[in-house]
Design an enzyme around this catalytic site. Structure first.
Site, PDB file in Angstrom:
ATOM      1  N   GLY A  34      76.244 -95.773 -37.328  1.00 66.05           N
ATOM      2  CA  GLY A  34      77.284 -95.707 -37.234  1.00 66.05           C
ATOM      3  C   GLY A  34      76.920 -94.752 -35.573  1.00 66.05           C
ATOM      4  O   GLY A  34      76.045 -94.950 -35.155  1.00 66.05           O
ATOM      5  N   ASP A  72      91.363 -95.264 -39.354  1.00 69.04           N
ATOM      6  CA  ASP A  72      90.291 -96.736 -38.924  1.00 69.04           C
ATOM      7  C   ASP A  72      90.282 -97.232 -39.761  1.00 69.04           C
ATOM      8  O   ASP A  72      88.709 -97.996 -39.678  1.00 69.04           O
ATOM      9  CB  ASP A  72      88.783 -95.683 -38.433  1.00 69.04           C
ATOM     10  CG  ASP A  72      87.424 -96.678 -37.762  1.00 69.04           C
ATOM     11  OD1 ASP A  72      88.114 -97.466 -37.223  1.00 69.04           O
ATOM     12  OD2 ASP A  72      87.049 -96.147 -37.617  1.00 69.04           O
ATOM     13  N   GLU A  79      80.468-106.205 -46.211  1.00 69.59           N
ATOM     14  CA  GLU A  79      82.083-106.616 -46.441  1.00 69.59           C
ATOM     15  C   GLU A  79      82.384-107.734 -46.441  1.00 69.59           C
ATOM     16  O   GLU A  79      82.335-108.312 -47.061  1.00 69.59           O
ATOM     17  CB  GLU A  79      81.831-106.365 -44.543  1.00 69.59           C
ATOM     18  CG  GLU A  79      81.254-105.280 -43.800  1.00 69.59           C
ATOM     19  CD  GLU A  79      81.030-106.170 -42.312  1.00 69.59           C
ATOM     20  OE1 GLU A  79      81.574-106.182 -42.009  1.00 69.59           O
ATOM     21  OE2 GLU A  79      80.479-104.670 -41.627  1.00 69.59           O
ATOM     22  N   PHE A  86      77.056 -91.363 -34.916  1.00 72.88           N
ATOM     23  CA  PHE A  86      76.745 -90.625 -35.016  1.00 72.88           C
ATOM     24  C   PHE A  86      75.798 -90.690 -35.938  1.00 72.88           C
ATOM     25  O   PHE A  86      74.747 -89.814 -36.627  1.00 72.88           O
ATOM     26  CB  PHE A  86      77.220 -89.169 -34.649  1.00 72.88           C
ATOM     27  CG  PHE A  86      77.875 -89.128 -34.070  1.00 72.88           C
ATOM     28  CD1 PHE A  86      76.867 -89.331 -32.380  1.00 72.88           C
ATOM     29  CD2 PHE A  86      79.432 -88.465 -32.794  1.00 72.88           C
ATOM     30  CE1 PHE A  86      77.859 -88.652 -31.587  1.00 72.88           C
ATOM     31  CE2 PHE A  86      80.056 -88.083 -32.434  1.00 72.88           C
ATOM     32  CZ  PHE A  86      79.319 -88.803 -31.098  1.00 72.88           C
TER      33      PHE A  86
HETATM   34  P1  ATP Z   1      81.711 -95.421 -37.343  1.00 77.44           P
HETATM   35  O1  ATP Z   1      80.863 -94.749 -35.951  1.00 77.44           O
HETATM   36  O2  ATP Z   1      82.407 -96.402 -37.336  1.00 77.44           O
HETATM   37  O3  ATP Z   1      82.280 -93.890 -37.756  1.00 77.44           O
HETATM   38  P2  ATP Z   1      79.735 -93.578 -39.119  1.00 77.44           P
HETATM   39  O4  ATP Z   1      78.631 -93.161 -38.194  1.00 77.44           O
HETATM   40  O5  ATP Z   1      81.138 -92.788 -39.475  1.00 77.44           O
HETATM   41  O6  ATP Z   1      80.491 -95.219 -38.587  1.00 77.44           O
HETATM   42  P3  ATP Z   1      79.801 -95.142 -41.830  1.00 77.44           P
HETATM   43  O7  ATP Z   1      80.548 -96.223 -40.820  1.00 77.44           O
HETATM   44  O8  ATP Z   1      80.259 -94.495 -42.778  1.00 77.44           O
HETATM   45  O9  ATP Z   1      79.113 -93.829 -40.048  1.00 77.44           O
HETATM   46  O10 ATP Z   1      78.347 -95.607 -41.705  1.00 77.44           O
HETATM   47  C1  ATP Z   1      77.751 -97.293 -41.042  1.00 77.44           C
HETATM   48  C2  ATP Z   1      77.901 -97.659 -42.243  1.00 77.44           C
HETATM   49  O11 ATP Z   1      76.595 -97.768 -42.944  1.00 77.44           O
HETATM   50  C3  ATP Z   1      78.784 -98.775 -42.242  1.00 77.44           C
HETATM   51  O12 ATP Z   1      79.224 -99.744 -42.008  1.00 77.44           O
HETATM   52  C4  ATP Z   1      77.629 -99.717 -43.798  1.00 77.44           C
HETATM   53  O13 ATP Z   1      77.496-100.947 -42.925  1.00 77.44           O
HETATM   54  C5  ATP Z   1      77.185 -99.048 -43.646  1.00 77.44           C
HETATM   55  N1  ATP Z   1      77.429 -97.802 -44.887  1.00 77.44           N
HETATM   56  C6  ATP Z   1      78.378 -96.801 -45.335  1.00 77.44           C
HETATM   57  N2  ATP Z   1      78.685 -95.921 -46.101  1.00 77.44           N
HETATM   58  C7  ATP Z   1      77.887 -97.142 -47.104  1.00 77.44           C
HETATM   59  C8  ATP Z   1      77.117 -96.835 -48.159  1.00 77.44           C
HETATM   60  N3  ATP Z   1      78.105 -95.526 -49.244  1.00 77.44           N
HETATM   61  N4  ATP Z   1      76.755 -97.815 -49.181  1.00 77.44           N
HETATM   62  C9  ATP Z   1      76.501 -98.796 -48.219  1.00 77.44           C
HETATM   63  N5  ATP Z   1      76.476 -98.720 -47.231  1.00 77.44           N
HETATM   64  C10 ATP Z   1      76.693 -98.069 -46.671  1.00 77.44           C
END
Ligand code: ATP
Length: 358
Positions: free
Chosen positions: A23, A139, A100, A25
């Protein structure tokens, strides 16, 4: 809450495996708890240091953790424990392996509205748990709606990075989220509320049924304009096999005034989710989603994602060249800024410039 983050090395208790996502960070890796062999997802969030813009602010990390800790529902990702190093905070989350929801659906040849409404119903139940706790996700979009595993049809809401506790006292305004899915009050920088999530449910449902995005324009400006002008329609071309019940469900969500928009309870009790009469049940049974156009929508989306990777790579190599030529002047590299451009999913956070439809 007691910010009791474990300071010992993660590797003592977990074996760290492959990357499974990333994502803004954060990098998410598959990890295995050594004692039991049980697998989890570890989200490594980079801390912001000093006044820079790389990494997440500690305050925001604490908020995400505190919100996750207050939630406990089968349709919401669970947080088990938290580690902290000088560079990162590491969240040990329930592992989801089903990918997804939208990718899962795009592999099908047919999807009846009954099944589609069951998926939306699960999303609503997860969201009800948040809203009952006065938490707005803020989000909601297809990337954050995952399936527990390939066989189960069990939905998990993920990514609480933008989630907020909503209270009477605090007035939250923010231009954030992904343009296509955000509510008019986000675009016009007005007060956010639980109702802000409900608008996104409308957009998600609209796309799921038709493969068309209700407000998406050729530019981010146009998308914002379409949202605030409530400029959408149920184009016959995309909605010919859609029930009136489903359209009614969406219409109640695309309401500009957040106070008049359907709430999560209204939606759960709507006849499209919970039919009360036989004719409602029959209506839903005989309607199908536009799977051909849905597949086309997903193909376009994957294409856009790969174009983003290409353009990111171009800019990375440019910035490396730049860095080479300016290193002697002691300039700091811009790689970290570039990393903020998210690789696997399209997020136009903080009104970052939108890429035009290819
Ligand atoms: P964003 O920039 O969208 O806010 P983020 O940095 O907060 O993202 P997440 O969206 O929580 O990060 O996680 C990034 C990616 O990792 C997700 O899109 C998903 O593909 C994968 N992911 C997150 N949590 C899990 C999980 N519990 N199990 C498997 N894959 C996960």
């Amino acid at each position: 809450d007691g910010y009791a983050f474990k300071k010992e090395s993660l590797e003592l208790t977990y074996e760290v495996g492959d990357d499974i996502g990333s994502g803004n960070f954060a990098v998410v890796r598959r990890v295995t708890y050594r004692d039991s062999g049980q697998e989890y997802a570890a989200k490594f969030i980079r801390k912001r240091r000093g006044g820079g813009r790389k990494g997440a602010r500690m305050e925001d990390i604490h908020k995400e953790i505190s919100i996750l800790r207050s939630l406990d529902h089968r349709n919401v990702i669970s947080l088990y424990e938290v580690f902290e190093t000088s560079q990162e905070v590491i969240l040990i989350l329930e592992l989801v392996t089903g990918g997804e929801l939208f990718d899962h659906i795009s592999r099908k040849d047919h999807l009846g509205e009954e099944e589609a409404s069951a998926f939306i119903g699960q999303i609503l139940h997860g969201l009800k748990h948040l809203h009952d706790n006065n938490i707005a996700h803020l989000d909601l979009k297809p990337e954050n709606i995952m399936l527990l595993d390939r066989n189960s049809q069990s939905i998990k809401l993920i990514d609480f990075g933008l989630a907020q506790r909503i209270s009477e006292k605090e007035d939250i305004r923010a231009l954030m989220g992904t343009a296509e899915f955000i509510a008019p009050e986000v675009v016009s920088y007005e007060r956010l509320s639980l109702a802000t999530d409900m608008w996104s449910i409308g957009v998600i449902t609209y796309i799921l049924l038709s493969g068309a995005s209700p407000f998406l324009g050729d530019s981010q400006q146009e998308t914002y304009h379409n949202i605030t002008a409530l400029n959408y329609e149920f184009d016959q071309e995309y909605f010919e096999n859609t029930s009136d019940l489903a359209k009614d469900f969406i219409r109640r969500l695309f309401v500009k005034n957040p106070r008049k928009r359907a709430t999560v309870d209204d939606c759960i009790n709507h006849a499209w989710i919970r039919p009360k009469k036989q004719n409602e049940e029959l209506q839903r049974k005989s309607a199908v989603i536009n799977i051909d156009n849905f597949k086309a929508f997903m193909a376009r989306k994957r294409w856009k994602q790969s174009m983003r990777v290409v353009s990111l790579c171009n800019r990375l190599s440019r910035s490396m060249l730049l860095r080479k030529s300016t290193d002697t002047l002691g300039s700091r590299n811009t790689l970290d800024e570039e990393r903020r451009e998210k690789l696997p999913s399209i997020t136009e956070r903080n009104a970052a410039p939108d890429s035009k439809e290819p």
